[in-house]
Design an enzyme around this catalytic site. Structure first.
Site, PDB file in Angstrom:
ATOM      1  N   LYS A  54       0.858  -1.281   0.055  1.00 47.42           N
ATOM      2  CA  LYS A  54      -0.115  -0.095   0.179  1.00 47.42           C
ATOM      3  C   LYS A  54       0.918   1.160  -0.136  1.00 47.42           C
ATOM      4  O   LYS A  54       0.683   2.123  -0.891  1.00 47.42           O
ATOM      5  CB  LYS A  54      -0.966  -0.173   1.138  1.00 47.42           C
ATOM      6  CG  LYS A  54      -2.111  -1.079   1.100  1.00 47.42           C
ATOM      7  CD  LYS A  54      -2.647  -1.435   2.257  1.00 47.42           C
ATOM      8  CE  LYS A  54      -3.713  -2.625   2.219  1.00 47.42           C
ATOM      9  NZ  LYS A  54      -4.551  -2.961   3.510  1.00 47.42           N
ATOM     10  N   GLN A  98      -4.479  -1.696   9.796  1.00 48.03           N
ATOM     11  CA  GLN A  98      -4.530  -2.797   8.769  1.00 48.03           C
ATOM     12  C   GLN A  98      -4.990  -3.864   9.988  1.00 48.03           C
ATOM     13  O   GLN A  98      -4.702  -3.810  10.974  1.00 48.03           O
ATOM     14  CB  GLN A  98      -2.965  -3.210   8.620  1.00 48.03           C
ATOM     15  CG  GLN A  98      -2.769  -4.674   7.907  1.00 48.03           C
ATOM     16  CD  GLN A  98      -3.459  -4.611   6.561  1.00 48.03           C
ATOM     17  OE1 GLN A  98      -3.473  -3.479   5.925  1.00 48.03           O
ATOM     18  NE2 GLN A  98      -4.059  -5.778   6.038  1.00 48.03           N
ATOM     19  N   ASP A 121     -11.002   2.656   3.952  1.00 47.97           N
ATOM     20  CA  ASP A 121     -11.179   1.194   3.817  1.00 47.97           C
ATOM     21  C   ASP A 121     -12.715   0.944   3.702  1.00 47.97           C
ATOM     22  O   ASP A 121     -12.954   0.057   3.505  1.00 47.97           O
ATOM     23  CB  ASP A 121     -10.895   0.800   5.168  1.00 47.97           C
ATOM     24  CG  ASP A 121      -9.719  -0.167   5.111  1.00 47.97           C
ATOM     25  OD1 ASP A 121      -9.531  -0.675   4.203  1.00 47.97           O
ATOM     26  OD2 ASP A 121      -8.827  -0.497   5.893  1.00 47.97           O
TER      27      ASP A 121
HETATM   28  N1  GUN Z   1      -6.898  -6.807   6.166  1.00 43.11           N
HETATM   29  C1  GUN Z   1      -7.342  -7.677   5.282  1.00 43.11           C
HETATM   30  N2  GUN Z   1      -7.990  -7.062   4.165  1.00 43.11           N
HETATM   31  C2  GUN Z   1      -7.980  -5.667   4.824  1.00 43.11           C
HETATM   32  C3  GUN Z   1      -8.526  -4.705   4.333  1.00 43.11           C
HETATM   33  O1  GUN Z   1      -9.105  -4.722   3.272  1.00 43.11           O
HETATM   34  N3  GUN Z   1      -8.195  -3.549   4.778  1.00 43.11           N
HETATM   35  C4  GUN Z   1      -7.567  -3.384   6.323  1.00 43.11           C
HETATM   36  N4  GUN Z   1      -7.270  -2.129   6.788  1.00 43.11           N
HETATM   37  N5  GUN Z   1      -7.095  -4.701   6.696  1.00 43.11           N
HETATM   38  C5  GUN Z   1      -7.246  -5.752   6.009  1.00 43.11           C
END
Ligand code: GUN
Length: 293
Positions: A54, A98, A121
């Protein structure tokens, strides 16, 4: 006949070009650089690699990119305080915490503390609610990416029988809501299957578009797919390592067999995966654009 491959990596690259152009325009016209902070607590290797990816993409797009790496024993109140700080920071338009979070931290308390206008998100209940009632919202990145793949590949969803396997809050439930909206790129008839569904194959065999986020390697076999269906495989399952030590990944769909039945199919890797990060960047750009208006 072999199905057409839906190359998420190519579609994602095209969307990233559009994002870069719009970000340059925002900076030239309003002096705003989209800002994203990624917050990672603990040392889960998969989470570390997602967060790195990311960060890398945000950097490539010229975004203002910040990272918070926190110990696994961080307290909930410390994390809340950090989120509050970024809520108030005008240079940060998107906040990503995350998941999963380590230890005794209650995820929902952290996610609900994020300003909904910075919730790139799309996990905050305000955005979830807005999505469900069809109002503008940050859409969760994986389902948003799936919808964009369908639209950009010219796969009609209007009136289509869409069957989703999996009812998670991150994929199954939101993609069901997105595709049943009365809107372009939606208007589908949606069925959501899950672990308690009776006769799963009876449902999947009816699908014009089959979206699988079951979390079980190769759970969908060729007999479960209608000839000519479009198959979107959200699964990422590690089934061992190559001789060079690289991870061997398969989806939730038995790709080699199903591609002989379907008309179009996403590969794993290189299908849905690259779309997810790209939609996070698009949400961050949109958060920055909104902050200017
Ligand atoms: N962990 C697995 N997928 C995601 C996601 O799309 N966003 C976040 N913040 N954590 C994750």
């Amino acid at each position: 006949m072999s199905a057409r491959l839906i190359q998420g990596s190519q579609i994602a690259a095209q969307i990233r070009t559009e994002i870069r152009q719009q970000a340059e325009q925002l900076q030239a016209q309003r002096g705003i650089v989209p800002g994203l902070v990624t917050i990672l607590a603990g040392e889960d290797p998969a989470s570390q690699s997602y967060v790195r990816a990311k960060q890398k993409t945000a950097g490539e797009l010229g975004f203002h990119s910040l990272q918070e790496i926190l110990p696994a024993d961080i307290r909930e109140d410390e994390l809340l305080e950090l989120v509050g700080r970024y809520n108030r920071d005008p240079a940060v338009h998107g906040i990503l915490v995350q998941l999963p979070l380590p230890g005794a931290i209650e995820e929902s308390r952290i996610l609900y503390a994020i300003d909904p206008d910075k919730d790139v998100d799309g996990f905050h209940p305000v955005n979830v609610g807005r999505m469900v009632i069809g109002k503008p919202a940050f859409l969760p990145c994986t389902p948003y990416g799936i919808q964009q793949m369908l639209v950009r590949c010219g796969i009609p969803t209007e009136g289509a029988d869409v069957v989703i396997v999996g009812r998670s809050n991150i994929v199954g439930k939101p993609i069901a809501n997105i595709l049943l909206q009365k809107a372009a790129g939606a208007n589908a008839t949606v069925t959501v299957c899950h672990t308690r569904t009776r006769d799963l194959a009876a449902h999947t065999r009816r699908a014009d578009i089959l979206i699988v986020a079951a979390g079980r390697p190769r759970a969908i076999t060729a007999e479960m797919v209608k000839p000519g269906a479009v198959v979107i495989d959200v699964g990422v399952n590690e089934i061992g390592r190559t001789e060079q030590g690289k991870r061997r990944l398969v989806g939730d769909v038995d790709f080699d067999a199903v591609r002989e039945v379907a008309s179009a199919i996403t590969p794993v890797p290189g299908g849905v995966g690259p779309m997810t990060i790209t939609m996070l960047m698009l949400n961050t750009l949109q958060a920055a654009q909104r902050s200017a208006s």
